[in-house]
Design a protein around this motif. Sequence first.
Motif, mmCIF file in Angstrom:
data_model
loop_
_atom_site.group_PDB
_atom_site.id
_atom_site.type_symbol
_atom_site.label_atom_id
_atom_site.label_comp_id
_atom_site.label_asym_id
_atom_site.label_seq_id
_atom_site.Cartn_x
_atom_site.Cartn_y
_atom_site.Cartn_z
ATOM 1 N N SER A 32 43.414 29.125 -65.160
ATOM 2 C CA SER A 32 44.020 27.798 -65.079
ATOM 3 C C SER A 32 45.442 27.741 -65.623
ATOM 4 O O SER A 32 46.067 26.680 -65.592
ATOM 5 C CB SER A 32 43.158 26.781 -65.845
ATOM 6 O OG SER A 32 43.026 27.170 -67.208
ATOM 7 N N ARG A 33 45.958 28.830 -66.134
ATOM 8 C CA ARG A 33 47.303 28.833 -66.706
ATOM 9 C C ARG A 33 47.862 30.250 -66.645
ATOM 10 O O ARG A 33 47.102 31.226 -66.625
ATOM 11 C CB ARG A 33 47.285 28.332 -68.147
ATOM 12 C CG ARG A 33 46.748 29.339 -69.152
ATOM 13 C CD ARG A 33 46.382 28.740 -70.471
ATOM 14 N NE ARG A 33 45.041 28.165 -70.402
ATOM 15 C CZ ARG A 33 44.390 27.667 -71.449
ATOM 16 N NH1 ARG A 33 44.990 27.667 -72.641
ATOM 17 N NH2 ARG A 33 43.188 27.190 -71.330
ATOM 18 N N PRO A 34 49.191 30.394 -66.642
ATOM 19 C CA PRO A 34 49.775 31.740 -66.705
ATOM 20 C C PRO A 34 49.556 32.348 -68.078
ATOM 21 O O PRO A 34 49.488 31.628 -69.084
ATOM 22 C CB PRO A 34 51.261 31.488 -66.424
ATOM 23 C CG PRO A 34 51.495 30.070 -66.820
ATOM 24 C CD PRO A 34 50.214 29.336 -66.562
ATOM 25 N N LYS A 35 49.421 33.638 -68.114
ATOM 26 C CA LYS A 35 49.146 34.316 -69.390
ATOM 27 C C LYS A 35 50.140 33.963 -70.490
ATOM 28 O O LYS A 35 49.730 33.791 -71.651
ATOM 29 C CB LYS A 35 49.081 35.830 -69.174
ATOM 30 C CG LYS A 35 48.729 36.602 -70.441
ATOM 31 C CD LYS A 35 48.343 38.038 -70.167
ATOM 32 C CE LYS A 35 49.468 38.843 -69.595
ATOM 33 N NZ LYS A 35 49.152 40.291 -69.546
ATOM 34 N N PRO A 36 51.452 33.832 -70.210
ATOM 35 C CA PRO A 36 52.381 33.512 -71.305
ATOM 36 C C PRO A 36 52.129 32.165 -71.972
ATOM 37 O O PRO A 36 52.671 31.908 -73.053
ATOM 38 C CB PRO A 36 53.751 33.524 -70.610
ATOM 39 C CG PRO A 36 53.571 34.400 -69.422
ATOM 40 C CD PRO A 36 52.172 34.147 -68.967
ATOM 41 N N LEU A 37 51.316 31.308 -71.367
ATOM 42 C CA LEU A 37 51.007 30.011 -71.979
ATOM 43 C C LEU A 37 49.680 29.998 -72.714
ATOM 44 O O LEU A 37 49.306 28.974 -73.302
ATOM 45 C CB LEU A 37 51.024 28.910 -70.912
ATOM 46 C CG LEU A 37 52.386 28.645 -70.257
ATOM 47 C CD1 LEU A 37 52.308 27.402 -69.385
ATOM 48 C CD2 LEU A 37 53.503 28.503 -71.288
ATOM 49 N N ILE A 38 48.958 31.109 -72.707
ATOM 50 C CA ILE A 38 47.740 31.205 -73.513
ATOM 51 C C ILE A 38 48.139 31.195 -74.988
ATOM 52 O O ILE A 38 49.115 31.827 -75.389
ATOM 53 C CB ILE A 38 46.953 32.466 -73.141
ATOM 54 C CG1 ILE A 38 46.372 32.301 -71.724
ATOM 55 C CG2 ILE A 38 45.845 32.756 -74.148
ATOM 56 C CD1 ILE A 38 45.772 33.546 -71.143
ATOM 57 N N LYS A 39 47.367 30.462 -75.781
ATOM 58 C CA LYS A 39 47.768 30.238 -77.171
ATOM 59 C C LYS A 39 47.129 31.235 -78.131
ATOM 60 O O LYS A 39 45.959 31.606 -77.996
ATOM 61 C CB LYS A 39 47.432 28.810 -77.593
ATOM 62 C CG LYS A 39 48.305 27.769 -76.908
ATOM 63 C CD LYS A 39 48.084 26.387 -77.471
ATOM 64 C CE LYS A 39 49.047 25.383 -76.825
ATOM 65 N NZ LYS A 39 48.865 24.023 -77.391
ATOM 66 N N VAL A 40 47.933 31.657 -79.088
ATOM 67 C CA VAL A 40 47.500 32.454 -80.224
ATOM 68 C C VAL A 40 47.972 31.737 -81.479
ATOM 69 O O VAL A 40 49.166 31.415 -81.605
ATOM 70 C CB VAL A 40 48.082 33.886 -80.172
ATOM 71 C CG1 VAL A 40 47.786 34.636 -81.462
ATOM 72 C CG2 VAL A 40 47.533 34.652 -78.973
ATOM 73 N N ALA A 41 47.056 31.438 -82.380
ATOM 74 C CA ALA A 41 47.384 30.699 -83.599
ATOM 75 C C ALA A 41 48.118 29.391 -83.271
ATOM 76 O O ALA A 41 49.061 29.002 -83.965
ATOM 77 C CB ALA A 41 48.211 31.566 -84.547
#
Length: 237
Positions: A32-41
Amino acid sequence: MSAVAATAPAQPSALMLFAAGLGTRMRPLSDSRPKPLIKVAGRALIDHALDQRGTLPLRCVANAHYRADQLAAHLQGGDVTLSREEQLLDTGGGLRAALPLLGPGPVFTLNTDAVWQGPAALPLLARHWDPARMEALLLCIPPERALGHAGQGDFLSDAQGRGRPGPGAIYTGAQILKPETLGEIDAPAFSLTEAWRRMIDRGTLYLAAYPGLWCDVGQPDSITLAEDMLAEKVPHD
């Protein structure tokens, strides 16, 4: 020598962020989103990548393809220009397509699927850059300081710091590169490894060591590893 090549700056003043991939290893999070927008912390991966500029005043470009509108919305109002790709061009083709936005001279390139604990990567690279000897300078890390990365490593180095493929240090996804070599490759879509092979043959690809910790956030299980690293739950010297 062309006029552009003759006047190109010796030091990098632009950054290329690789953000166009499909993120297949990150499924289902990347459905549902591009990998660079996946959140970490609590922060998007591309924002963690932008931290690696430190205080360097860089012209920044990110390529975009998969769910590009989401990436554009996230970056709106900031200082990053998008280079949209109608078809995936891989790292080499994507960088070559973005050169009109990046300007002349060597450029930083940075993957957007890693998190760092330690000094900012790009100023560190800049301190080791020697344009008289180098066509590329890759920032690498010993396997014992890398998290979330499988395999035996990517590069070995000689006594002068020149790199060659082998089971040694892991490439962190950060480098300085002179883009002229990209013109030697005819294919529209190609990996930067094609350019590196030519530089290795010429003895102009060098390695620099990252002294902190680094986590490859290429799959969902790596998010917890990265968050523990950022929270300093991972022991290090």
